[in-house]
Design a protein around this motif. Structure first.
Motif, PDB file in Angstrom:
ATOM      1  N   LEU A  30      -8.916  -2.179  -4.079  1.00  0.00           N
ATOM      2  CA  LEU A  30      -9.641  -2.121  -2.808  1.00  0.00           C
ATOM      3  C   LEU A  30     -10.946  -2.864  -3.010  1.00  0.00           C
ATOM      4  O   LEU A  30     -11.717  -2.538  -3.914  1.00  0.00           O
ATOM      5  N   VAL A  31     -11.198  -3.860  -2.177  1.00  0.00           N
ATOM      6  CA  VAL A  31     -12.458  -4.596  -2.217  1.00  0.00           C
ATOM      7  C   VAL A  31     -13.268  -4.113  -1.020  1.00  0.00           C
ATOM      8  O   VAL A  31     -12.846  -4.229   0.125  1.00  0.00           O
ATOM      9  N   MET A  32     -14.441  -3.562  -1.323  1.00  0.00           N
ATOM     10  CA  MET A  32     -15.276  -2.970  -0.297  1.00  0.00           C
ATOM     11  C   MET A  32     -16.216  -4.005   0.320  1.00  0.00           C
ATOM     12  O   MET A  32     -16.449  -5.072  -0.252  1.00  0.00           O
ATOM     13  N   ALA A  33     -16.784  -3.685   1.463  1.00  0.00           N
ATOM     14  CA  ALA A  33     -17.685  -4.589   2.168  1.00  0.00           C
ATOM     15  C   ALA A  33     -18.912  -4.942   1.334  1.00  0.00           C
ATOM     16  O   ALA A  33     -19.450  -6.043   1.459  1.00  0.00           O
ATOM     17  N   ASP A  34     -19.341  -4.026   0.469  1.00  0.00           N
ATOM     18  CA  ASP A  34     -20.508  -4.296  -0.365  1.00  0.00           C
ATOM     19  C   ASP A  34     -20.151  -5.013  -1.663  1.00  0.00           C
ATOM     20  O   ASP A  34     -21.008  -5.217  -2.521  1.00  0.00           O
ATOM     21  N   GLY A  35     -18.880  -5.402  -1.824  1.00  0.00           N
ATOM     22  CA  GLY A  35     -18.443  -6.120  -3.014  1.00  0.00           C
ATOM     23  C   GLY A  35     -17.863  -5.231  -4.093  1.00  0.00           C
ATOM     24  O   GLY A  35     -17.297  -5.721  -5.067  1.00  0.00           O
ATOM     25  N   GLY A  36     -17.990  -3.908  -3.940  1.00  0.00           N
ATOM     26  CA  GLY A  36     -17.425  -2.979  -4.910  1.00  0.00           C
ATOM     27  C   GLY A  36     -15.913  -3.092  -4.945  1.00  0.00           C
ATOM     28  O   GLY A  36     -15.274  -3.452  -3.954  1.00  0.00           O
ATOM     29  N   ARG A  37     -15.347  -2.805  -6.111  1.00  0.00           N
ATOM     30  CA  ARG A  37     -13.893  -2.870  -6.276  1.00  0.00           C
ATOM     31  C   ARG A  37     -13.409  -1.573  -6.890  1.00  0.00           C
ATOM     32  O   ARG A  37     -14.023  -1.059  -7.826  1.00  0.00           O
ATOM     33  N   PHE A  38     -12.299  -1.076  -6.371  1.00  0.00           N
ATOM     34  CA  PHE A  38     -11.670   0.120  -6.906  1.00  0.00           C
ATOM     35  C   PHE A  38     -10.208  -0.178  -7.157  1.00  0.00           C
ATOM     36  O   PHE A  38      -9.501  -0.651  -6.263  1.00  0.00           O
ATOM     37  N   ILE A  39      -9.739   0.122  -8.362  1.00  0.00           N
ATOM     38  CA  ILE A  39      -8.321  -0.005  -8.680  1.00  0.00           C
ATOM     39  C   ILE A  39      -7.714   1.376  -8.514  1.00  0.00           C
ATOM     40  O   ILE A  39      -8.216   2.364  -9.064  1.00  0.00           O
ATOM     41  N   VAL A  40      -6.631   1.457  -7.731  1.00  0.00           N
ATOM     42  CA  VAL A  40      -6.017   2.746  -7.405  1.00  0.00           C
ATOM     43  C   VAL A  40      -4.527   2.720  -7.724  1.00  0.00           C
ATOM     44  O   VAL A  40      -3.919   1.660  -7.850  1.00  0.00           O
ATOM     45  N   THR A  41      -3.955   3.923  -7.851  1.00  0.00           N
ATOM     46  CA  THR A  41      -2.533   4.034  -8.183  1.00  0.00           C
ATOM     47  C   THR A  41      -1.631   3.849  -6.974  1.00  0.00           C
ATOM     48  O   THR A  41      -0.457   3.517  -7.138  1.00  0.00           O
ATOM     49  N   GLU A  42      -2.143   4.075  -5.781  1.00  0.00           N
ATOM     50  CA  GLU A  42      -1.332   3.926  -4.569  1.00  0.00           C
ATOM     51  C   GLU A  42      -0.958   2.459  -4.355  1.00  0.00           C
ATOM     52  O   GLU A  42      -1.690   1.561  -4.768  1.00  0.00           O
ATOM     53  N   THR A  43       0.169   2.237  -3.692  1.00  0.00           N
ATOM     54  CA  THR A  43       0.556   0.872  -3.345  1.00  0.00           C
ATOM     55  C   THR A  43      -0.284   0.393  -2.168  1.00  0.00           C
ATOM     56  O   THR A  43      -0.911   1.206  -1.465  1.00  0.00           O
TER      57      THR A  43
END
Length: 108
Positions: A30-43
């Protein structure tokens, strides 16, 4: 907020309105509006479905919300008068003309 899962199994909530992009390669990011990134297990499809369900829930809550007005005047049948003479703003569903409960848009 939607609940997603980090790769280590911890859950966290994300504001779906701030998700700018979602991509898989092979992990879902997930790439957030503020540039943050989160890697998640969901497809990616699962995250998109969670966002759609969240937005549908927000609309359902707004549509079914009780009138919070303090107006106790019985002759307004639950609506509050505003300066332009119309009742309080409400969320409504517009049905195409000719369907049950339909309205004719643009007609008095």
């Amino acid at each position: 907020m939607i609940i997603v899962t980090r790769l280590d199994g911890r859950h966290f909530a994300v504001n779906p309105d701030l998700v700018e992009r979602i991509f898989e390669s092979p992990d879902t990011t997930l790439v957030m509006a503020d540039g943050g990134r989160f890697i998640v297990t969901e497809t990616m499809a699962d995250v998109i479905e969670k966002i759609a369900r969240f937005r549908a829930r927000v609309i359902a809550i707004a549509y079914n919300a009780p009138d919070d007005s303090d107006d106790t005047d019985d002759d307004t049948d639950g609506e509050v008068s505003v300066p332009d003479g119309r009742g309080s703003p409400r969320l409504s569903i517009i049905h195409p003309a000719g369907t049950p409960g339909g309205t004719n848009i643009g007609r008095a």
